[in-house]
Design a protein around this motif. Structure first.
Motif, PDB file in Angstrom:
ATOM      1  N   LEU A 210     -14.963  -0.808   3.248  1.00 31.35           N
ATOM      2  CA  LEU A 210     -14.405  -0.131   4.433  1.00 31.35           C
ATOM      3  C   LEU A 210     -14.728  -0.883   5.722  1.00 31.35           C
TER       4      LEU A 210
ATOM      5  N   ALA B 256       0.853  -1.189   0.000  1.00 29.47           N
ATOM      6  CA  ALA B 256       0.000   0.000   0.000  1.00 29.47           C
ATOM      7  C   ALA B 256       0.888   1.238   0.000  1.00 29.47           C
TER       8      ALA B 256
ATOM      9  N   TYR C 178      -7.117  -2.974  -0.098  1.00 31.01           N
ATOM     10  CA  TYR C 178      -7.122  -2.589   1.313  1.00 31.01           C
ATOM     11  C   TYR C 178      -6.860  -1.101   1.511  1.00 31.01           C
ATOM     12  N   VAL C 179      -7.342  -0.615   2.651  1.00 30.55           N
ATOM     13  CA  VAL C 179      -6.952   0.698   3.166  1.00 30.55           C
ATOM     14  C   VAL C 179      -6.248   0.441   4.493  1.00 30.55           C
TER      15      VAL C 179
ATOM     16  N   PHE D 188      -7.804  10.780   3.436  1.00 27.85           N
ATOM     17  CA  PHE D 188      -8.291  10.501   4.785  1.00 27.85           C
ATOM     18  C   PHE D 188      -8.365  11.837   5.513  1.00 27.85           C
TER      19      PHE D 188
ATOM     20  N   MET E  19     -13.037   9.059   3.724  1.00 26.00           N
ATOM     21  CA  MET E  19     -12.026   8.006   3.745  1.00 26.00           C
ATOM     22  C   MET E  19     -12.080   7.292   2.407  1.00 26.00           C
ATOM     23  N   ASP E  20     -11.026   7.407   1.630  1.00 22.94           N
ATOM     24  CA  ASP E  20     -10.955   6.808   0.301  1.00 22.94           C
ATOM     25  C   ASP E  20     -12.159   7.205  -0.554  1.00 22.94           C
TER      26      ASP E  20
ATOM     27  N   CYS F 275      -3.296   3.096   0.548  1.00 23.27           N
ATOM     28  CA  CYS F 275      -4.217   2.181  -0.122  1.00 23.27           C
ATOM     29  C   CYS F 275      -3.481   1.286  -1.108  1.00 23.27           C
TER      30      CYS F 275
ATOM     31  N   ARG G 215     -11.068  -2.387   1.173  1.00 28.64           N
ATOM     32  CA  ARG G 215     -11.204  -1.139   0.413  1.00 28.64           C
ATOM     33  C   ARG G 215     -12.578  -1.002  -0.237  1.00 28.64           C
TER      34      ARG G 215
ATOM     35  N   GLU H  34      -3.097   7.349   5.998  1.00 26.13           N
ATOM     36  CA  GLU H  34      -3.706   6.319   5.152  1.00 26.13           C
ATOM     37  C   GLU H  34      -2.801   5.927   3.986  1.00 26.13           C
TER      38      GLU H  34
ATOM     39  N   ARG I 253      -1.677   7.415  -1.372  1.00 26.00           N
ATOM     40  CA  ARG I 253      -2.371   8.246  -0.389  1.00 26.00           C
ATOM     41  C   ARG I 253      -3.772   8.504  -0.938  1.00 26.00           C
ATOM     42  N   CYS I 254      -4.744   7.763  -0.428  1.00 28.00           N
ATOM     43  CA  CYS I 254      -6.061   7.723  -1.066  1.00 28.00           C
ATOM     44  C   CYS I 254      -7.082   8.658  -0.419  1.00 28.00           C
TER      45      CYS I 254
END
Length: 325
Positions: free
Chosen positions: A273, A202, A245-246, A208, A222-223, A241, A270, A239, A205-206
């Motif tokens: 969540l 991961a 997954y996160v 957060f 969040m994402d 990703c 992901r 975070e 940076r998705c």
């Protein structure tokens, strides 16, 4: 004297006829001949069987008047599963891990393909219903507002009401009836297998971004999805990703300048969540003095079934103590 005795006996008989089984247990058994309050008049609807599948996703709707009541109106508490759908008038939230200390709500599009446990207020108090996907009522329990000693409550009572009357325990209550209806009282299952986690890196940076509001919870994104998170301390996490997954990571650095790193990593699915696991560790030197490593110094999280490896600018942090949700 006979007239007084006859009147008292008639009152006793009338209360026996009008009282429900719970009131007879609490107030009209043993040496107690009379009730000091008017009988409730509403019986506990005891189910004979479970009404929905144990693995069914349950929607829950509760009138605001019941969860945030006006003065003099009791608060209605419903026992929820760990994961359920919280239905509001204009939206719905998928709730995960509510009773495990890691509650997260994820906003989702409204759907109508699940059974619903609803509690609605009325002129007597409230009514609880379980409604299936075809909008058929499977179970119904009316509730009436009563008062005793200046405190208001709903009748019939929860079995937990025994705390107020330890000498008269209630084996059956609204809460235990709902547990049967919803499958909470099913035979103990074999321990569920741990979630299978694939090896992934991961780095993305998705997104957060959270703020704490007056309710004490974190609200934000969040994402790319709107969330509400109960555990406010997670706002310090960073975070990352991967495809599936996160990962939320927080790394601590020991006070002594020896590059000892500790901290924890939360892993979420992901797509939904849903919380999966938390991996933790402590600084290697056992020091109780530490500081948080700033977010811009964290670079990636190596995800695996047995551990998390967080890469930072000053070294790696290994987390191997797992707590699966």
């Amino acid at each position: 004297m006979f007239v007084v005795f006859l009147g008292a006996y008639q009152l006793h008989l009338r209360q026996l006829q009008e009282a429900n089984d719970q009131e007879k247990t609490l107030f009209l058994s043993g040496k107690m001949a009379f009730m000091t309050l008017d009988p409730c008049g509403v019986e506990l609807n005891w189910p004979e069987r479970q009404m929905i599948q144990s693995n069914a996703t349950l929607g829950v709707y509760t009138d605001a008047q019941l969860t945030k009541p006006e003065k003099g109106i009791p608060h209605l508490y419903l026992h929820m599963p760990d994961n359920y759908i919280e239905i509001q008038d204009d939206r719905e939230w998928m709730v995960y891990g509510q009773h495990k200390g890691y509650g997260i709500r994820v906003l989702r599009a409204k759907q109508n393909n699940y059974p619903v446990l609803e509690a609605k207020s009325n002129h007597d108090g409230a009514v609880i219903r379980l409604i299936d996907e075809k909008k058929e009522v499977l179970f119904e329990q009316p509730l009436k507002i009563k008062s005793l000693g200046g405190l208001s409550y709903y009748c019939p009572l929860d079995s937990q009401y025994e705390k107020s009357y330890p000498q008269r325990k209630l084996a059956e209550g609204v809460d235990s009836a709902l547990k049967i209806v919803l499958g909470f009282n099913s035979s103990p299952k074999q321990m569920e297998k741990k979630s299978v986690i694939s090896d992934e890196l991961a780095e993305e940076r998705c997104g957060f971004h959270l703020i704490r509001l007056k309710d004490g919870k974190l609200h934000g994104v969040m994402d790319g999805r709107n969330v509400i998170i109960d555990y406010s301390w997670i706002e310090d996490y960073t975070e990352f990703c991967s495809d599936h997954y996160v990962a939320l990571a927080r790394v601590t650095e020991a006070a002594k300048n020896d590059s000892s790193l500790g901290g924890s990593v939360f892993l979420f699915d992901r797509k939904t969540l849903r919380p999966i696991v938390r991996f933790t560790s402590q600084p290697r030197n056992g020091s109780d003095k530490f500081s948080f490593l700033s977010s811009n110094k964290l670079q990636s999280v190596r995800i695996s079934q047995s551990s998390m490896l967080v890469q930072t600018e000053i070294g790696q942090f290994f987390a191997g103590n797992a707590e699966f949700f």
